[in-house]
Design an enzyme around this catalytic site. Sequence first.
Site, PDB file in Angstrom:
ATOM      1  N   LYS A  24       0.582   5.713   8.170  1.00  0.00           N
ATOM      2  CA  LYS A  24       1.152   5.939   6.835  1.00  0.00           C
ATOM      3  C   LYS A  24       0.057   6.059   5.787  1.00  0.00           C
ATOM      4  O   LYS A  24       0.067   6.966   4.937  1.00  0.00           O
ATOM      5  CB  LYS A  24       2.106   4.781   6.492  1.00  0.00           C
ATOM      6  CG  LYS A  24       2.715   4.797   5.108  1.00  0.00           C
ATOM      7  CD  LYS A  24       1.975   3.905   4.111  1.00  0.00           C
ATOM      8  CE  LYS A  24       2.009   2.452   4.514  1.00  0.00           C
ATOM      9  NZ  LYS A  24       1.352   1.575   3.517  1.00  0.00           N
TER      10      LYS A  24
ATOM     11  N   LYS B  49      -7.316   1.816  -2.663  1.00  0.00           N
ATOM     12  CA  LYS B  49      -6.849   1.352  -1.346  1.00  0.00           C
ATOM     13  C   LYS B  49      -6.821   2.506  -0.344  1.00  0.00           C
ATOM     14  O   LYS B  49      -7.177   2.339   0.828  1.00  0.00           O
ATOM     15  CB  LYS B  49      -5.459   0.725  -1.458  1.00  0.00           C
ATOM     16  CG  LYS B  49      -4.852   0.281  -0.119  1.00  0.00           C
ATOM     17  CD  LYS B  49      -5.733  -0.736   0.606  1.00  0.00           C
ATOM     18  CE  LYS B  49      -5.235  -1.060   2.025  1.00  0.00           C
ATOM     19  NZ  LYS B  49      -4.011  -1.841   2.046  1.00  0.00           N
TER      20      LYS B  49
ATOM     21  N   SER C 267       0.866  -1.189   0.000  1.00  0.00           N
ATOM     22  CA  SER C 267       0.000   0.000   0.000  1.00  0.00           C
ATOM     23  C   SER C 267       0.896   1.230   0.000  1.00  0.00           C
ATOM     24  O   SER C 267       1.522   1.549   1.012  1.00  0.00           O
ATOM     25  CB  SER C 267      -0.907  -0.002   1.233  1.00  0.00           C
ATOM     26  OG  SER C 267      -1.828  -1.058   1.153  1.00  0.00           O
TER      27      SER C 267
END
Length: 304
Positions: free
Chosen positions: A249, A181, A106
């Site tokens: 993140k 995502k 990701s």
Amino acid sequence: MSSLADSRAALPRIAWIGLGIMGSPMSENLLKAGYAVTGFTLEQDKLDRLAAAGGSAAGSIAEAVADADVVITMVPASPQVEAIAYGPDGILENARPGALLIDMSSITPQTSVDLAKNAADKGVRVLDAPVSGGEAGAVEAVLSIMVGGEQEVFDEALPILEALGKTIVLCGPHGSGQTVKAANQLIVAVNIQACAEAVVFLEKSGVNLKAALDVLNGGLAGSTVLTRKKDNFLNRDFKPGFRIDLHHKDMGIVTDAARNVGASLPVGAVVAQLVASLRAQGDGGLDHSALLRAVERLSGEPVA
């Protein structure tokens, strides 16, 4: 040659880079599906685990990818993807022309776009294919896989992805998988935060928490998040399936990407700050269901 060896010889040879919480069970599912998998990661115990499952352990990225038809990467963030992809010891310099690189990490959409462009210069085709479903989804091979890239390449990769997940969708050109995502991580974080606030509200009200969560999950308030994380809340079990550090993140990715396209994320911005505060409290290594701990602190509850 055994029938299993025959079937593996007929299937694409796979190199797997990154054998963490997600990567290890995913690579093992490919082995169960009959693929030959050669893996590389920095932890020897993870390499030993792959070998015990029937895979091969490589001593370097170059060794892992040299004979691979397909290279799959599953590492934490954009800097790690760039570190393993580029440079003389990286994937692009050592993969054979015509190989397919499927990055399931990701990362930022722009990193995926840049990777595809640079890989094309080396004759390597690329898909960005981040996943959702956490450790349980990886183990059970029921991940949701969001893919960016070309239709023809997606069609070629689909049998491999079907050994890893249940919902597999080509979302658009390179970077699209990462954009979807990012939206996924926004929804998950806000959902966990709402569940955590409900848990504290219910407990402070003296309600039977297990009964309350069961009935809530049977109605409109029900969700995959509540189904997957209900026991975490009930047992205060925050063993990482997906770490706060990684969700921090991801919230950075989605807030930055939203700013770039002019989308306002008012609730997402608040939850991003709550995730950041939890990390600053030293809880970054815990599962993201530990957002409950932040709500408890704000509500004056003792946190073990």
